[in-house]
Design a protein around this motif. Structure first.
Motif, PDB file in Angstrom:
ATOM      1  N   ALA A 363      -2.453  -1.353  -9.047  1.00  9.26           N
ATOM      2  CA  ALA A 363      -2.319  -2.312  -7.947  1.00  9.26           C
ATOM      3  C   ALA A 363      -2.521  -1.636  -6.603  1.00  9.26           C
ATOM      4  O   ALA A 363      -3.091  -2.223  -5.673  1.00  9.26           O
ATOM      5  N   CYS A 364      -2.068  -0.395  -6.494  1.00 12.47           N
ATOM      6  CA  CYS A 364      -2.162   0.323  -5.221  1.00 12.47           C
ATOM      7  C   CYS A 364      -3.549   0.913  -4.974  1.00 12.47           C
ATOM      8  O   CYS A 364      -3.811   1.440  -3.893  1.00 12.47           O
ATOM      9  N   SER A 365      -4.419   0.813  -5.970  1.00  8.17           N
ATOM     10  CA  SER A 365      -5.762   1.362  -5.802  1.00  8.17           C
ATOM     11  C   SER A 365      -6.646   0.465  -4.954  1.00  8.17           C
ATOM     12  O   SER A 365      -7.755   0.858  -4.579  1.00  8.17           O
ATOM     13  N   ALA A 366      -6.175  -0.738  -4.653  1.00  5.03           N
ATOM     14  CA  ALA A 366      -6.941  -1.675  -3.835  1.00  5.03           C
ATOM     15  C   ALA A 366      -6.121  -2.068  -2.617  1.00  5.03           C
ATOM     16  O   ALA A 366      -4.905  -1.878  -2.563  1.00  5.03           O
ATOM     17  N   ALA A 367      -6.807  -2.623  -1.633  1.00  4.55           N
ATOM     18  CA  ALA A 367      -6.104  -3.034  -0.407  1.00  4.55           C
ATOM     19  C   ALA A 367      -5.154  -4.186  -0.680  1.00  4.55           C
ATOM     20  O   ALA A 367      -4.123  -4.320  -0.026  1.00  4.55           O
ATOM     21  N   GLU A 368      -5.512  -5.048  -1.612  1.00  2.56           N
ATOM     22  CA  GLU A 368      -4.669  -6.173  -1.996  1.00  2.56           C
ATOM     23  C   GLU A 368      -4.445  -6.133  -3.496  1.00  2.56           C
ATOM     24  O   GLU A 368      -5.301  -5.619  -4.237  1.00  2.56           O
ATOM     25  N   PRO A 369      -3.333  -6.646  -3.995  1.00  2.00           N
ATOM     26  CA  PRO A 369      -2.233  -7.262  -3.241  1.00  2.00           C
ATOM     27  C   PRO A 369      -1.243  -6.213  -2.747  1.00  2.00           C
ATOM     28  O   PRO A 369      -1.250  -5.068  -3.208  1.00  2.00           O
ATOM     29  N   ALA A 370      -0.392  -6.622  -1.797  1.00  2.00           N
ATOM     30  CA  ALA A 370       0.703  -5.750  -1.378  1.00  2.00           C
ATOM     31  C   ALA A 370       1.713  -5.662  -2.516  1.00  2.00           C
ATOM     32  O   ALA A 370       2.113  -6.674  -3.088  1.00  2.00           O
ATOM     33  N   LEU A 371       2.118  -4.437  -2.864  1.00  2.00           N
ATOM     34  CA  LEU A 371       3.031  -4.228  -3.982  1.00  2.00           C
ATOM     35  C   LEU A 371       4.317  -3.576  -3.498  1.00  2.00           C
ATOM     36  O   LEU A 371       4.287  -2.566  -2.788  1.00  2.00           O
ATOM     37  N   THR A 372       5.444  -4.149  -3.908  1.00  2.00           N
ATOM     38  CA  THR A 372       6.752  -3.540  -3.695  1.00  2.00           C
ATOM     39  C   THR A 372       7.353  -3.228  -5.051  1.00  2.00           C
ATOM     40  O   THR A 372       7.537  -4.132  -5.872  1.00  2.00           O
ATOM     41  N   MET A 373       7.649  -1.951  -5.301  1.00  2.00           N
ATOM     42  CA  MET A 373       8.284  -1.527  -6.545  1.00  2.00           C
ATOM     43  C   MET A 373       9.768  -1.265  -6.302  1.00  2.00           C
ATOM     44  O   MET A 373      10.150  -0.702  -5.277  1.00  2.00           O
TER      45      MET A 373
END
Length: 422
Positions: A363-373
């Motif tokens: 998920a973090c490899s792209a600009a979207e989506p914003a991810l909160t773990m």
């Protein structure tokens, strides 16, 4: 000395007989209680048959067919209803699904209430374990106790699908992304069809385990309902990275928990999927296990673990057909398009933390989506939704309020991500 030995043998013989008798009594008591419970469950399920019956006429996706109150489900600050509504199969065929509606007791605000669409985890495909068909329902048994009161206090409606084919007629589609997403979205449509709910067009999704796969799939297929606005998605211990999850768990007792539901469901979507990857014992038992309830199979599964019996004879991902099916049902989280919140326990033995770490990296490899773990400590898989539910609700509330989502993508992962597999 000989006399003492004879006395010891006599004492041991007596103790052995007592143990045998005690075990026999326990077995008889358990069998009797199980039989009584089974009869009570059968009677209760028979009393619901008319409610869950598929209508003769074609029903539109999301069309509310019928509702009734679940009088014995205590919802602090709200009221629980079971519902039957129109949905679709993975191929677009008309189907019906059941579920629950939880409606706050307080008056709705101007503009109506947003909807939280809840997607439950793996329970088995039997009527007895279908959430809306529980004989003695409690929020705790439904993984909802810690967070539903907060949702009711915020004035949101909860729409909780059972999924097509679970508690209703026809094939189930366990871990089939499109079908799960359609059931979740259509539950929101059905909530809007119940006038007292006063549900508006904005919704969020939250799911646990299998339901985490479902809630993220809802983002992948959000355009299925263009009249609705999906604001954000949350997931607890989501079974999303299916390849490494299957490869790491196929030899464990966990395979006896999820494997039967897969073996029952996936051949409906993939007719050429070979079940030769199952052991002979699994091929004999997967149908009854998959269409039963995990809660009623706990002792049986423990016996399997103790005996070393395996569900899969080999890693299913070594078979090309299984590899293709798993790849198709694995979501590309980098393309989901809405803010994501994922809570995962580092002690989880079912959805392994390194698979969720892989999800986070993808998920973090792209600009979207914003991810909160949100990484938890010594919390079991089953308790992740309960423990992390309030975190998810608070995070979802900010998204509904229009607060921009942050990101934890700059934080180091606590575990090395799993290999993406073949």
């Amino acid at each position: 000395m000989a006399v003492r030995r004879r006395r010891l043998v006599t004492v041991l013989a007596v103790l052995g007989a007592v143990v045998v008798i005690a075990v026999a009594v326990v077995v008889v008591v358990i069998a009797t209680r199980t039989g009584e419970t089974r009869r009570d469950d059968d009677t209760f399920q028979a009393s619901l048959a008319d409610f869950y019956a598929t209508p003769d006429k074609r029903v539109a996706p999301g069309e509310l067919i019928r509702v009734e109150e679940i009088a014995d489900l205590d919802v602090p600050g709200g009221t629980a209803l079971r519902m039957l509504y129109g949905s679709e199969g993975f191929d677009g065929s008309p189907r019906v699904s059941s579920g629950m509606l939880l409606i706050p007791d307080a008056p709705a605000p101007p503009g109506g209430r947003p909807v939280l669409a809840w997607a439950h985890g793996t329970l088995g495909l039997g009527d007895d374990c279908t959430p809306s068909r529980h004989r003695n329902p409690t929020l705790a048994a439904l993984d909802m106790a810690n967070w539903v009161p907060a949702v009711m206090a915020r004035g949101w409606v909860v729409a909780a699908t059972d999924y097509v084919g679970v508690g209703t007629e026809g094939d189930p589609y366990y871990l089939i992304a499109r079908s799960e997403a359609q059931d979740v979205v259509n539950s929101v449509r059905a909530a809007r069809g119940h006038a007292p709910a006063q549900a508006n067009t904005t919704y969020v999704a939250f799911g646990h385990s299998q339901g985490g796969h479902s809630s993220l799939a809802t983002a992948a297929f959000a355009d299925y309902a263009p009249e609705l606005t999906l604001a954000a998605v949350a997931a607890a211990a989501p079974a999303v990275e299916l390849g490494p999850l299957f490869s790491q768990q196929y030899r464990s007792v966990v395979a006896w928990g999820i494997g039967p539901s897969v073996a029952v469901s996936w051949p409906s979507v993939y007719p050429d999927l070979p079940l030769s990857v199952l052991t002979e014992r699994a091929r004999d038992r997967y149908e009854s296990l998959g269409r039963g309830c995990l809660s009623q199979q706990a002792v049986e599964l423990l016996v399997d673990r103790a005996s070393g019996a395996q569900f899969f004879a080999e890693d299913p991902l070594q078979d090309p057909a299984w590899q293709r099916a798993v790849a198709e049902q694995t979501l590309d989280v980098a393309r989901l398009g809405v803010p994501l919140f994922v809570v995962q326990s580092l002690a989880d033995q079912i959805v392994l933390p390194n698979t969720t770490a892989l999800l986070a990296r993808n998920a973090c490899s792209a600009a979207e989506p914003a991810l909160t773990m949100a990484w938890l400590g010594q919390i079991s898989h089953q308790d992740t939704a309960m423990t992390g539910g309030l975190l998810a609700v608070d995070w979802l509330a900010d998204r509904l309020a229009g607060v921009p989502a942050g990101s934890t993508c700059g934080d180091p992962l606590p575990v090395e991500p799993a290999s993406a597999g073949p």
